[in-house]
Design a protein around this motif. Sequence first.
Motif, PDB file in Angstrom:
ATOM      1  N   ASP A  29       3.486  -2.443  -6.971  1.00  0.00           N
ATOM      2  CA  ASP A  29       2.036  -2.738  -6.253  1.00  0.00           C
ATOM      3  C   ASP A  29       1.663  -4.195  -6.109  1.00  0.00           C
ATOM      4  OD1 ASP A  29       2.599   0.242  -5.010  1.00  0.00           O
ATOM      5  OD2 ASP A  29       1.675   0.669  -7.135  1.00  0.00           O
TER       6      ASP A  29
ATOM      7  N   GLN B 138      -5.013  -6.960  -9.329  1.00  0.00           N
ATOM      8  CA  GLN B 138      -3.609  -5.536  -8.299  1.00  0.00           C
ATOM      9  C   GLN B 138      -2.517  -6.675  -8.657  1.00  0.00           C
ATOM     10  OE1 GLN B 138      -7.265  -4.787  -7.380  1.00  0.00           O
ATOM     11  NE2 GLN B 138      -6.878  -4.062  -9.688  1.00  0.00           N
TER      12      GLN B 138
ATOM     13  N   ASN C 135     -11.788  -1.989  -5.489  1.00  0.00           N
ATOM     14  CA  ASN C 135     -10.865  -2.127  -7.189  1.00  0.00           C
ATOM     15  C   ASN C 135      -9.670  -1.785  -6.341  1.00  0.00           C
ATOM     16  OD1 ASN C 135     -12.289  -0.867  -9.117  1.00  0.00           O
ATOM     17  ND2 ASN C 135     -12.892   1.486  -7.694  1.00  0.00           N
ATOM     18  N   TRP C 136      -9.366  -2.640  -4.805  1.00  0.00           N
ATOM     19  CA  TRP C 136      -8.525  -3.733  -4.162  1.00  0.00           C
ATOM     20  C   TRP C 136      -8.060  -4.520  -4.334  1.00  0.00           C
ATOM     21  CZ3 TRP C 136      -4.990  -0.123  -3.192  1.00  0.00           C
ATOM     22  CH2 TRP C 136      -3.411   0.300  -2.008  1.00  0.00           C
ATOM     23  N   SER C 137      -7.876  -5.329  -5.120  1.00  0.00           N
ATOM     24  CA  SER C 137      -8.144  -6.849  -5.331  1.00  0.00           C
ATOM     25  C   SER C 137      -7.538  -7.576  -5.609  1.00  0.00           C
ATOM     26  CB  SER C 137      -9.121  -7.278  -6.904  1.00  0.00           C
ATOM     27  OG  SER C 137      -8.469  -6.852  -7.648  1.00  0.00           O
TER      28      SER C 137
ATOM     29  N   ASN D 228     -10.140  -4.541   5.470  1.00  0.00           N
ATOM     30  CA  ASN D 228     -10.769  -5.173   3.621  1.00  0.00           C
ATOM     31  C   ASN D 228     -12.011  -5.608   3.652  1.00  0.00           C
ATOM     32  OD1 ASN D 228      -7.563  -4.483   4.065  1.00  0.00           O
ATOM     33  ND2 ASN D 228      -7.957  -4.369   2.525  1.00  0.00           N
TER      34      ASN D 228
ATOM     35  N   GLY E 148       0.864  -1.068   0.112  1.00  0.00           N
ATOM     36  CA  GLY E 148       0.310   0.122  -0.216  1.00  0.00           C
ATOM     37  C   GLY E 148       0.917   1.626  -0.211  1.00  0.00           C
TER      38      GLY E 148
ATOM     39  N   THR F  29      -4.870  -7.752   0.316  1.00  0.00           N
ATOM     40  CA  THR F  29      -6.166  -7.682  -0.404  1.00  0.00           C
ATOM     41  C   THR F  29      -7.040  -9.017   0.813  1.00  0.00           C
ATOM     42  OG1 THR F  29      -5.168  -8.670  -2.009  1.00  0.00           O
ATOM     43  CG2 THR F  29      -5.380  -6.584  -2.583  1.00  0.00           C
TER      44      THR F  29
ATOM     45  N   ASP G  68      -4.778   4.144   2.228  1.00  0.00           N
ATOM     46  CA  ASP G  68      -5.765   3.360   0.597  1.00  0.00           C
ATOM     47  C   ASP G  68      -7.045   3.285   0.639  1.00  0.00           C
ATOM     48  OD1 ASP G  68      -3.304   3.089  -0.731  1.00  0.00           O
ATOM     49  OD2 ASP G  68      -2.217   2.120   0.839  1.00  0.00           O
ATOM     50  N   LEU G  69      -7.744   3.256   2.049  1.00  0.00           N
ATOM     51  CA  LEU G  69      -9.035   2.229   2.076  1.00  0.00           C
ATOM     52  C   LEU G  69     -10.063   3.429   3.079  1.00  0.00           C
ATOM     53  CD1 LEU G  69      -8.454  -1.374   2.709  1.00  0.00           C
ATOM     54  CD2 LEU G  69      -8.318  -0.578   0.456  1.00  0.00           C
TER      55      LEU G  69
ATOM     56  N   PRO H 184      -0.912  -5.064  -3.598  1.00  0.00           N
ATOM     57  CA  PRO H 184      -1.127  -4.934  -2.709  1.00  0.00           C
ATOM     58  C   PRO H 184      -2.034  -6.290  -1.314  1.00  0.00           C
ATOM     59  CG  PRO H 184      -2.541  -4.667  -4.740  1.00  0.00           C
ATOM     60  CD  PRO H 184      -2.071  -5.220  -5.241  1.00  0.00           C
TER      61      PRO H 184
ATOM     62  N   CYS I 159      -3.755   0.653   6.187  1.00  0.00           N
ATOM     63  CA  CYS I 159      -4.820   0.735   5.634  1.00  0.00           C
ATOM     64  C   CYS I 159      -4.968   1.520   5.529  1.00  0.00           C
ATOM     65  CB  CYS I 159      -5.619  -0.198   5.178  1.00  0.00           C
ATOM     66  SG  CYS I 159      -6.915  -0.042   6.228  1.00  0.00           S
TER      67      CYS I 159
END
Length: 413
Positions: free
Chosen positions: A190, A388, A383-385, A317, A171, A194, A337-338, A192, A334
């Motif tokens: 990256d 990626q 979109n954080w999966s 998440n 992240g 997840t 980013d989240l 991430p 996190c």
Amino acid sequence: MDRLLEQGTDLYRIAVVNSHPIQYFAPLYAYLNRNKELKVTVLYCSEFGLRGDIDPGFKKAFKWDVDLFSGYNAVFLGKRASRRVLRGYWSLIVPEIWSEIRSGCYDAVWLHGYGYAANLIAFLAAKSKGLPVFMRGETHLGLSRSGWKKRIHYFLFSRVFRFVDALLAIGTANRQYYRTLGVPDRKIFDVPYTVDNDRFIAAASLNPDERDAVRTRFGLPLDKLVVLYASKFMRRKHPDDLIRAAALLRDRGYDFSVFMVGSGEMDTELRTLVQNLGLTNVVFSGFINQAELPRVYAASDVFVLPSENEPWGLIVNEVMCAGIPVIVSDEVGCVPDLVKDGINGYHMKAGSPQSLSDALEQVLVDPERRADMGRQSLAVVRNWSYEQCRIGLLEALTMALPRLADRQKKTAQ
């Protein structure tokens, strides 16, 4: 000629070194392994979590109740894997790693952090074989270290990272840590942190009757908002701050329920605190395993993680997959980013029940905003999966193994 080209394989064969099977990571390895360009083998040093071990954070014996091995190749290293326990750096000295990594079966080695001696053995084995080494860790600049420990850490790892071929950033905060230690951007990719979004989203899709059934099972009222804490009951996670914040909000006239999910060293202390504060709206569930958690998230209205010194917080998440707002402390990795402040939840100051109560009040008071924040949580986490992760890993492999990448391009043409 490159060994890979001589063998004629178009697969990137990756050895991932993990201390033990981890419920968050296993679905990622299966996802990556479904890619036609990747073959993932995970080298496990211990069977911790499979045999009813006592977790030091939960303070109880447990076994994960989800599938940890489908979809990828898992190798337990040596007969002692069934007996090894996780008790600090020297608890995992795994000589079998040396021959496994040097066996010719792998093209790159992915280390999860540097917390055990096994990681060092794997690093040296890979380098002795001429294999690129990737590292994925959780550290960020906000984690607390004393002055001399921080200086030693920065001095040591700014040099270690020169010999790591790629750093897999989980992240924004983790990427900034690598940059601060002198790692050039061309070596940071990256990948991430997840969770299995598809599983959690599907399992959290409850109709109203199912939602009521979950609440009834745990003794939660059907007609009140539920504020959820779901993590270990340990001091750095500050579960007591939610209970204190609940008392502050009670005094302001708010009526809601607090659902405390988990166990740990503070269990008795938290229950005593509830009694001392005269709270009647707090429900303790004890430890709940992975398969049941998505339903618990879906039966709640807002989630709170008031931790300090938290590397990431994958529970965030998970909860966002249920489409509810999240209130998370500014010391959780996190957050950049989240957690979009005022969009899908709020930031709070770690260690401050007042800050937590103020953030909670904004969510509790406005049902339309609360519903919109929940929708935004789901949109952000979609979109954080794992996709990626796949993209970032392939970019790292293409950089580290250019000749194999060239061969794959020619094969595809």
